[in-house]
Design a protein around this motif. Structure first.
Motif, short mmCIF file in Angstrom:
data_model
loop_
_atom_site.label_atom_id
_atom_site.label_comp_id
_atom_site.label_asym_id
_atom_site.label_seq_id
_atom_site.Cartn_x
_atom_site.Cartn_y
_atom_site.Cartn_z
N ASP A 90 0.85 -1.19 0.00
CA ASP A 90 0.00 0.00 0.00
C ASP A 90 0.89 1.24 0.00
O ASP A 90 2.09 1.18 0.23
CB ASP A 90 -0.90 0.00 1.24
N GLY A 91 0.28 2.38 -0.22
CA GLY A 91 1.04 3.62 -0.17
C GLY A 91 1.89 3.82 -1.41
O GLY A 91 1.58 3.32 -2.50
N LYS A 92 2.99 4.53 -1.24
CA LYS A 92 3.84 4.89 -2.38
C LYS A 92 5.31 4.54 -2.18
O LYS A 92 6.14 4.90 -3.00
CB LYS A 92 3.72 6.41 -2.64
N SER A 125 4.81 0.85 -9.05
CA SER A 125 4.33 0.49 -10.38
C SER A 125 3.69 1.67 -11.09
O SER A 125 2.68 2.20 -10.62
CB SER A 125 3.31 -0.65 -10.27
N PRO A 126 4.23 2.08 -12.24
CA PRO A 126 3.61 3.18 -12.99
C PRO A 126 2.22 2.84 -13.50
O PRO A 126 1.35 3.72 -13.59
CB PRO A 126 4.58 3.41 -14.15
N THR A 127 1.99 1.59 -13.83
CA THR A 127 0.68 1.18 -14.37
C THR A 127 -0.36 1.03 -13.27
O THR A 127 -1.50 1.46 -13.42
CB THR A 127 0.82 -0.15 -15.14
N LEU A 128 0.03 0.41 -12.16
CA LEU A 128 -0.92 0.06 -11.11
C LEU A 128 -1.05 1.12 -10.04
O LEU A 128 -2.06 1.17 -9.34
CB LEU A 128 -0.52 -1.28 -10.49
N GLY A 129 -0.01 1.92 -9.85
CA GLY A 129 -0.07 3.00 -8.88
C GLY A 129 0.26 2.61 -7.45
O GLY A 129 0.08 3.42 -6.53
#
Length: 365
Positions: free
Chosen positions: A290-292, A319-323
């Motif tokens: 979770d988070g970034k 992940s750039p696609t999933l965030g």
């Protein structure tokens, strides 16, 4: 460092470079994120001419590869390909490979750049009982990879090959921009796409033609930085991270690649047979957070509330696609079940992750 044939062209496109496997490679042109999203949404063009091309020919080529690799190359149909591994006698992975069958007695083995010398030596050392030639022709070939949902539309403008008939993990002779090439429907991004083997002297002609054909379709030149995030989202291993000489196929999740049932002996069979008879102590898993905050390579993994590591991250990224953060890690087998909650030490702070099934991302068919 060695230079790829089109280095000056990449410089003219604004590429910055990095050392990768002893090669000076384009790492990015503008933005890692822009290049990543281009591959997921339209198309990207990678220059991966650092990869090694090893041609195997002779009446014993099929049997020789069955002996040298863990898979059954003799079962590959002409014009098709298989993923395989080359191991040492102890079952350790020397490299992961793609094996293409070009003819009845002709194969192309593609190895990672960093392992070129080790793979060539191992393969040449295994020829004594076979009528076969092993030729490292890596310096004669450039390799371009066009990847993404618009790859077919772009490449169709440049070749008479019916791309709809070229199946996944297939290879064909082709002319692209009037240059004779080998065209394979393979890749390392999780997207549809093609890898094009081109004589070095014609590489610029093909590169320019693809860039021109894709100019109105969102095609971008793409570097190793986004290639790494793309392959990680797709759950694809990278040698030196998820695999090395001290890792065996069962730990890495590639037990199905090992064909213990094929006729005859092969290098590493005795060790791999023993390894197959008991569950590995550690296994490669996917982790989702979770988070970034991303979990990076070599960060330690823990059970919640414990100070004793149960594993280590091999690759990780936001992940750039999933965030959200995703990672691959080796964990002790008893902690490897899906949905197991773990913590990763991210620069001194414990961040929660859960074990998930790979891949993290799968393209829509």
């Amino acid at each position: 460092m060695k230079s790829i044939p089109l280095k000056q062209k990449h410089e003219s496109l604004g590429a910055s470079f990095t050392d990768f496997g002893g090669w000076e490679m384009p790492v990015r042109y503008t933005s890692d994120l822009a290049e990543h999203h281009a591959v997921r949404e339209s198309a990207g063009l990678f220059d991966i001419s650092h990869m090694a091309e090893i041609f195997i020919e002779g009446k014993d080529a099929a049997g020789y590869l069955d002996y040298s690799l863990v898979g059954a190359a003799s079962e590959i149909a002409i014009g098709r390909a298989k993923y395989s591994l080359i191991c040492n006698e102890a079952g350790g992975i020397i490299d992961d490979l793609i094996v293409y069958r070009l003819g009845q007695n002709a194969y192309l083995v593609v190895a990672n750049a960093s392992n070129r010398d080790a793979v060539v030596k191992a393969m040449q050392d295994r020829t004594s009982a076979f009528e076969v030639s092993v030729k490292d022709e890596s310096d004669n070939w450039a390799l371009l990879a066009i990847q993404g949902p618009k790859s077919v539309a772009i490449l169709s403008e440049l070749t008479t090959v019916n791309l709809d008939e070229l199946k996944y993990y297939a290879i064909s002779e082709a002319e692209i921009a009037q240059v004779k090439c080998l065209l394979a429907r393979t890749g390392y991004t999780g997207e549809d796409g093609f890898e094009i083997y081109i004589p070095v002297e014609s590489a610029a002609q093909v590169f320019d033609a693809i860039m021109a054909a894709g100019s109105s379709k969102g095609l971008l030149p793409t570097g190793l930085a986004c290639r790494d995030t793309l392959r990680l989202e797709a759950g694809m291993p990278l040698y030196g991270h998820e695999m090395n000489i001290n890792i065996n196929p069962y730990e890495a999740g590639f037990g199905k690649v090992v064909r213990l049932d094929k006729p005859g002996d092969f290098v590493g069979k005795a060790a791999l047979t023993r390894l197959s008879e008991s569950a590995p102590e550690k296994v490669l898993v996917g982790l989702s957070g979770d988070g970034k905050r991303a979990a990076r390579a070599d960060y330690e993994v823990f059970v919640e509330g414990s100070e004793t590591p149960i594993g280590v991250i091999t690759s990780g990224v936001l992940s750039p696609t999933l965030g959200y953060p995703v990672a691959m890690a080796y964990l002790k087998a008893q902690h490897s079940e899906n949905d197991t909650l773990v913590e990763v030490d991210v620069r001194g702070s414990k961040v929660g992750f859960s074990v998930v099934k790979l891949p993290f991302y799968k393209r829509k068919s």
